[in-house]
Design a protein around this motif. Structure first.
Motif, PDB file in Angstrom:
ATOM      1  N   LYS A 164       0.854  -1.179   0.000  1.00 24.60           N
ATOM      2  CA  LYS A 164       0.000   0.000   0.000  1.00 24.60           C
ATOM      3  C   LYS A 164       0.889   1.228   0.000  1.00 24.60           C
ATOM      4  O   LYS A 164       1.959   1.225   0.598  1.00 24.60           O
ATOM      5  CB  LYS A 164      -0.896   0.034   1.246  1.00 24.60           C
ATOM      6  CG  LYS A 164      -1.969  -1.036   1.307  1.00 24.60           C
ATOM      7  CD  LYS A 164      -2.801  -0.890   2.577  1.00 24.60           C
ATOM      8  CE  LYS A 164      -3.877  -1.967   2.665  1.00 24.60           C
ATOM      9  NZ  LYS A 164      -4.682  -1.814   3.910  1.00 24.60           N
TER      10      LYS A 164
ATOM     11  N   LYS B 262      -4.230   7.170  -2.330  1.00 21.11           N
ATOM     12  CA  LYS B 262      -3.801   5.848  -1.902  1.00 21.11           C
ATOM     13  C   LYS B 262      -3.811   4.896  -3.086  1.00 21.11           C
ATOM     14  O   LYS B 262      -4.574   5.064  -4.025  1.00 21.11           O
ATOM     15  CB  LYS B 262      -4.724   5.312  -0.801  1.00 21.11           C
ATOM     16  CG  LYS B 262      -4.756   6.163   0.459  1.00 21.11           C
ATOM     17  CD  LYS B 262      -5.712   5.562   1.478  1.00 21.11           C
ATOM     18  CE  LYS B 262      -5.756   6.405   2.751  1.00 21.11           C
ATOM     19  NZ  LYS B 262      -6.707   5.834   3.755  1.00 21.11           N
TER      20      LYS B 262
ATOM     21  N   SER C  57      -2.748   0.436  -3.977  1.00 30.31           N
ATOM     22  CA  SER C  57      -2.389  -0.845  -3.366  1.00 30.31           C
ATOM     23  C   SER C  57      -2.326  -1.933  -4.423  1.00 30.31           C
ATOM     24  O   SER C  57      -2.766  -1.743  -5.567  1.00 30.31           O
ATOM     25  CB  SER C  57      -3.388  -1.234  -2.275  1.00 30.31           C
ATOM     26  OG  SER C  57      -4.680  -1.409  -2.834  1.00 30.31           O
TER      27      SER C  57
END
Length: 437
Positions: free
Chosen positions: A110, A118, A120
């Motif tokens: 992540k 963000k 991941s």
């Protein structure tokens, strides 16, 4: 746990007891090398089950600034240990070294950047050029079982490369080289803790090791350590209790083990020495259990023998037997009256036994009528050797002395029975002692 690795472990166990051992074992460098070959297969399998801790960090990456990352749920997919060695450290213990090893891992990643964005995905990690060196200390717990700990450890990783999956490829390509470096550093720091934990995880298993083994329905043997081992550059000498007990009842015999030493040879992988104490503790146990007895019947005598176990044969030496019990078969009961005593000499052992021989006439209704009881003192010699994985011996009769204990048929000359009793011992009793287990 294999026998060889048990030897490797118990070889370093210091015990609080200062008594002499009944059994000594010398494990040489050849034996240690054999144990390494067996053990590395097991170690390689165990390494696959190790859980690698999560770790995280941050890195300034142009042009987006500070990037926070975390790697989690890492599991080991494969392990290679192409080169390893086990060495003895004089006066200390054992050192295990592994070189040119590699590990493949898989996990999740992540990232967070620009405070709000963000991303991941998953990743594959390959660690190459892994070198580990660790020294293992082993001591005894309160029950005489081994407890292990890592004394010191060093590890280096020459390279670590990561391949990301999922997420924005342009992003992780920006900081891949930083991640590779961070992973190499992290794995290098984690290897020794992983090794330490793996060694510590053995202790619950070691606490379940059995240091008391059942021999048969009468006896069990205890083989816990009784003193600290002597570790040299070429071998480990360690001492086991080597004492027999009646099952479920540990009564000490009225004698103690004497000190003895093993020869200095180191040509073979393993040397085992047994003292007279171990043999005599076995005799004490079996005599106490009433197991040292044997019924001898005529069918045990070779058909070619002119001497038969019947009242006709014995009547030739003791006429009153033939008169009172004509035409009957006989049975002899040979049993010890006290524990046999074993003494060891170079290439030979001698056993002194005090027994009784009770003669019976077998009535037509199968009841036994006692005829006489003889006191029998015998001395036998044995050459001991290993047959397969068992201790065996070749027993020969040295001497035999007969005296009359009780007669139910009147007085007679005991010496007249020497030939019959020697035949019984030589063709029935001793062959049973020499029979393969």
């Amino acid at each position: 746990m294999t026998l060889c690795w048990w030897f490797l472990l118990v070889a370093f166990i210091p015990m609080t007891s200062g008594t002499n051992p009944g059994v000594k074992v010398k494990l040489t460098e050849k034996g240690l090398e054999y144990g390494r070959q067996l053990g590395m297969v097991s170690i390689q399998q165990k390494l696959k089950s190790i859980k690698v801790p999560d770790f995280s960090g941050s890195q300034t990456v142009s042009p987006i600034g500070n990037v926070k990352y975390s790697l989690s749920n890492m599991c080991i997919v494969s392990v290679g240990l192409p080169q390893s060695a086990v060495n003895l450290v004089q006066g200390t213990g054992m050192r295990l070294s592994v070189s040119n090893a590699f590990i493949s891992l898989r996990g999740n990643w992540k990232v967070k950047y620009l405070h709000i964005i963000k991303d991941s995905g998953s990743f594959d990690l390959k660690v190459k050029g892994l070198t580990i060196g660790t020294s293992i200390a082993i001591k005894s717990d309160e029950t005489g079982r081994p407890a292990v700990s890592n004394v010191n450890c060093g590890a280096t990783v020459s390279s670590a490369s990561v391949k990301f999956h999922g997420g924005a490829s342009w992003l992780y390509n920006l900081f891949r080289k930083f991640i590779d470096k961070a992973l190499r550093s992290a794995m290098q720091k984690q290897m020794c803790p992983l090794v330490t934990n793996a060694i510590s995880d053995l202790n619950p298993q070691l606490k379940t090791l059995n240091v008391l083994a059942k021999v048969d329905q009468y006896a069990e043997i205890e083989y816990s350590m009784v003193s600290s081992p002597i570790v040299s550059n070429s071998s480990i000498d360690f001492s086991l209790k080597g004492e027999f007990y009646n099952i479920g009842k540990h009564q000490e015999p009225p004698f103690s083990p004497s000190a003895f030493t093993l020869p200095s040879q180191i040509n073979n992988m393993l040397y085992i020495g047994m003292s007279a104490f171990t043999a005599n503790s076995a005799a004490f146990v079996y005599n106490k259990a009433g197991a040292l007895h044997l019924f001898v019947t005529d069918d045990m005598i070779p058909q070619s023998s002119p001497i038969r176990l019947n009242t006709r044969t014995f009547g030739a030496f003791i006429p009153q037997i033939a008169k009172r019990f004509p035409g009957l078969m006989m049975k002899l009961l040979v049993q010890t009256v006290k524990p046999p005593v074993t003494t060891f000499e170079p290439n030979n052992l001698t056993v002194q036994a005090s027994s009784t021989v009770t003669a019976y006439a077998i009535q037509p209704n199968t009841t036994l009528s006692p005829l006489f009881v003889l006191n029998l003192e015998t001395s036998v010699s044995a050459q001991v050797f290993v047959r397969g994985m068992r201790l065996a011996g070749a027993v020969t009769l040295n001497k035999m002395t007969l005296t009359l204990g009780t007669s139910y048929v009147g007085e007679f000359q005991v010496r007249s029975l020497d030939s019959i009793l020697q035949l019984v011992l030589k063709v029935v009793v001793i062959p049973r002692l020499n029979a393969p287990p």
